[in-house]
Design a protein around this motif. Structure first.
Motif, PDB file in Angstrom:
ATOM      1  N   TYR A  75      74.181 -28.018  38.614  1.00 61.57           N
ATOM      2  CA  TYR A  75      72.833 -27.925  38.034  1.00 61.57           C
ATOM      3  C   TYR A  75      72.622 -29.049  37.710  1.00 61.57           C
ATOM      4  CZ  TYR A  75      69.833 -27.383  33.951  1.00 61.57           C
ATOM      5  OH  TYR A  75      68.984 -27.402  33.192  1.00 61.57           O
ATOM      6  N   LEU A  76      73.606 -30.018  37.071  1.00 60.36           N
ATOM      7  CA  LEU A  76      73.139 -31.346  36.832  1.00 60.36           C
ATOM      8  C   LEU A  76      72.543 -32.241  37.745  1.00 60.36           C
ATOM      9  CD1 LEU A  76      76.098 -32.301  34.010  1.00 60.36           C
ATOM     10  CD2 LEU A  76      73.444 -31.414  33.564  1.00 60.36           C
ATOM     11  N   GLU A  77      73.401 -31.934  38.999  1.00 60.11           N
ATOM     12  CA  GLU A  77      72.893 -32.818  40.234  1.00 60.11           C
ATOM     13  C   GLU A  77      71.467 -32.176  40.559  1.00 60.11           C
ATOM     14  OE1 GLU A  77      75.665 -31.817  43.408  1.00 60.11           O
ATOM     15  OE2 GLU A  77      77.318 -32.898  42.026  1.00 60.11           O
ATOM     16  N   GLU A  78      71.090 -31.137  40.709  1.00 61.59           N
ATOM     17  CA  GLU A  78      69.901 -30.429  41.061  1.00 61.59           C
ATOM     18  C   GLU A  78      68.902 -31.032  40.120  1.00 61.59           C
ATOM     19  OE1 GLU A  78      69.399 -26.492  40.804  1.00 61.59           O
ATOM     20  OE2 GLU A  78      71.075 -25.934  41.934  1.00 61.59           O
ATOM     21  N   LEU A  79      68.936 -31.155  38.584  1.00 60.33           N
ATOM     22  CA  LEU A  79      68.051 -31.598  37.821  1.00 60.33           C
ATOM     23  C   LEU A  79      67.722 -33.358  38.177  1.00 60.33           C
ATOM     24  CD1 LEU A  79      69.218 -30.751  34.277  1.00 60.33           C
ATOM     25  CD2 LEU A  79      67.263 -30.006  35.515  1.00 60.33           C
ATOM     26  N   GLN A  80      69.019 -33.884  38.434  1.00 55.74           N
ATOM     27  CA  GLN A  80      68.786 -35.444  38.727  1.00 55.74           C
ATOM     28  C   GLN A  80      67.866 -35.547  40.064  1.00 55.74           C
ATOM     29  OE1 GLN A  80      72.331 -37.765  39.032  1.00 55.74           O
ATOM     30  NE2 GLN A  80      71.430 -39.390  38.889  1.00 55.74           N
ATOM     31  N   ALA A  81      68.331 -34.741  41.083  1.00 56.25           N
ATOM     32  CA  ALA A  81      67.514 -34.907  42.343  1.00 56.25           C
ATOM     33  C   ALA A  81      66.185 -34.572  42.277  1.00 56.25           C
ATOM     34  CB  ALA A  81      68.312 -33.900  43.509  1.00 56.25           C
ATOM     35  N   LYS A  82      65.770 -33.873  41.323  1.00 58.03           N
ATOM     36  CA  LYS A  82      64.448 -33.251  40.968  1.00 58.03           C
ATOM     37  C   LYS A  82      63.744 -34.141  40.068  1.00 58.03           C
ATOM     38  CE  LYS A  82      65.174 -28.729  42.976  1.00 58.03           C
ATOM     39  NZ  LYS A  82      65.126 -27.206  42.756  1.00 58.03           N
ATOM     40  N   GLY A  83      64.440 -35.086  39.432  1.00 59.80           N
ATOM     41  CA  GLY A  83      63.775 -35.774  38.116  1.00 59.80           C
ATOM     42  C   GLY A  83      63.536 -34.827  37.303  1.00 59.80           C
ATOM     43  N   LEU A  84      64.205 -34.011  36.891  1.00 55.77           N
ATOM     44  CA  LEU A  84      64.031 -33.348  35.801  1.00 55.77           C
ATOM     45  C   LEU A  84      65.115 -33.450  34.667  1.00 55.77           C
ATOM     46  CD1 LEU A  84      63.746 -29.947  37.634  1.00 55.77           C
ATOM     47  CD2 LEU A  84      61.703 -31.379  36.688  1.00 55.77           C
ATOM     48  N   SER A  85      64.954 -32.879  33.270  1.00 58.84           N
ATOM     49  CA  SER A  85      65.950 -33.301  32.418  1.00 58.84           C
ATOM     50  C   SER A  85      66.064 -31.984  31.629  1.00 58.84           C
ATOM     51  CB  SER A  85      64.977 -34.176  31.254  1.00 58.84           C
ATOM     52  OG  SER A  85      66.021 -34.334  30.051  1.00 58.84           O
ATOM     53  N   ARG A  86      67.430 -32.072  30.764  1.00 63.82           N
ATOM     54  CA  ARG A  86      67.830 -30.930  30.274  1.00 63.82           C
ATOM     55  C   ARG A  86      66.947 -30.801  28.761  1.00 63.82           C
ATOM     56  NH1 ARG A  86      73.576 -32.014  28.718  1.00 63.82           N
ATOM     57  NH2 ARG A  86      73.218 -29.932  27.538  1.00 63.82           N
ATOM     58  N   ASP A  87      66.232 -31.899  28.579  1.00 63.59           N
ATOM     59  CA  ASP A  87      65.610 -32.022  27.151  1.00 63.59           C
ATOM     60  C   ASP A  87      64.161 -31.199  27.553  1.00 63.59           C
ATOM     61  OD1 ASP A  87      67.389 -33.092  25.403  1.00 63.59           O
ATOM     62  OD2 ASP A  87      67.070 -35.049  26.680  1.00 63.59           O
ATOM     63  N   PRO A  88      63.666 -30.769  26.335  1.00 60.93           N
ATOM     64  CA  PRO A  88      62.334 -29.985  26.451  1.00 60.93           C
ATOM     65  C   PRO A  88      61.222 -31.304  26.596  1.00 60.93           C
ATOM     66  CG  PRO A  88      63.398 -29.283  24.701  1.00 60.93           C
ATOM     67  CD  PRO A  88      64.089 -30.259  25.023  1.00 60.93           C
ATOM     68  N   ARG A  89      60.131 -30.838  27.438  1.00 54.74           N
ATOM     69  CA  ARG A  89      59.139 -31.668  27.390  1.00 54.74           C
ATOM     70  C   ARG A  89      58.513 -31.771  26.240  1.00 54.74           C
ATOM     71  NH1 ARG A  89      55.800 -29.759  32.909  1.00 54.74           N
ATOM     72  NH2 ARG A  89      57.530 -30.332  34.383  1.00 54.74           N
ATOM     73  N   ARG A  90      57.844 -32.997  25.735  1.00 61.08           N
ATOM     74  CA  ARG A  90      57.507 -33.293  24.522  1.00 61.08           C
ATOM     75  C   ARG A  90      55.762 -33.199  24.592  1.00 61.08           C
ATOM     76  NH1 ARG A  90      61.357 -34.368  21.080  1.00 61.08           N
ATOM     77  NH2 ARG A  90      63.069 -35.407  21.694  1.00 61.08           N
TER      78      ARG A  90
END
Length: 127
Positions: free
Chosen positions: A112-127
């Motif tokens: 999951y963490l690798e997918e986030l990084q590869a897609k430029g996503l974050s665990r933190d909510p958008r502000r």
């Protein structure tokens, strides 16, 4: 034949929702206990919304670092529905699925963490 066609189904002996800790703990009949962070359960939800209808449709759910669990609802005698505080509630977590993700939690989380990084996503909510 015991269990189901894919192996033995382990039954929970105790389920503890720890709302303040944003965690679900499940004891199984073989003596194993798994502690699942709410964020982990949310991002691996077995719902069609997350998993899609085939592997190519699987969604990467971002921004759920602070998600909590509002309640658990029994589904027959084989599963629970988890209602998250982001109002996601369409995943049915069977005992078999909970056991599987418990045994694979470390590798599933790393993926999951690798997918986030590869897609430029974050665990933190958008502000």
């Amino acid at each position: 034949m015991s269990g189901d066609d894919f192996g033995t189904v382990h039954w929970p002996t105790e389920i503890r929702l720890k709302k303040e800790e944003k965690r679900l703990e499940v004891d199984f009949d073989d003596g194993r206990t798994f502690s699942y962070p709410a964020e982990f359960l949310r991002v691996v939800s077995p719902s069609a919304e997350v998993q899609g209808h085939n592997p190519s449709q699987k969604q990467t759910v971002a921004g759920r670092r602070h998600v909590g669990i509002m309640r658990l609802e029994p589904v027959g005698n084989y599963a629970i529905r988890i209602v998250f505080d982001d109002l996601h509630d369409s995943g049915i977590y069977t005992w078999k699925y909970l056991y599987e993700i418990g045994t694979e939690q470390e590798s599933l989380w790393a993926e999951y963490l690798e997918e986030l990084q590869a897609k430029g996503l974050s665990r933190d909510p958008r502000r």
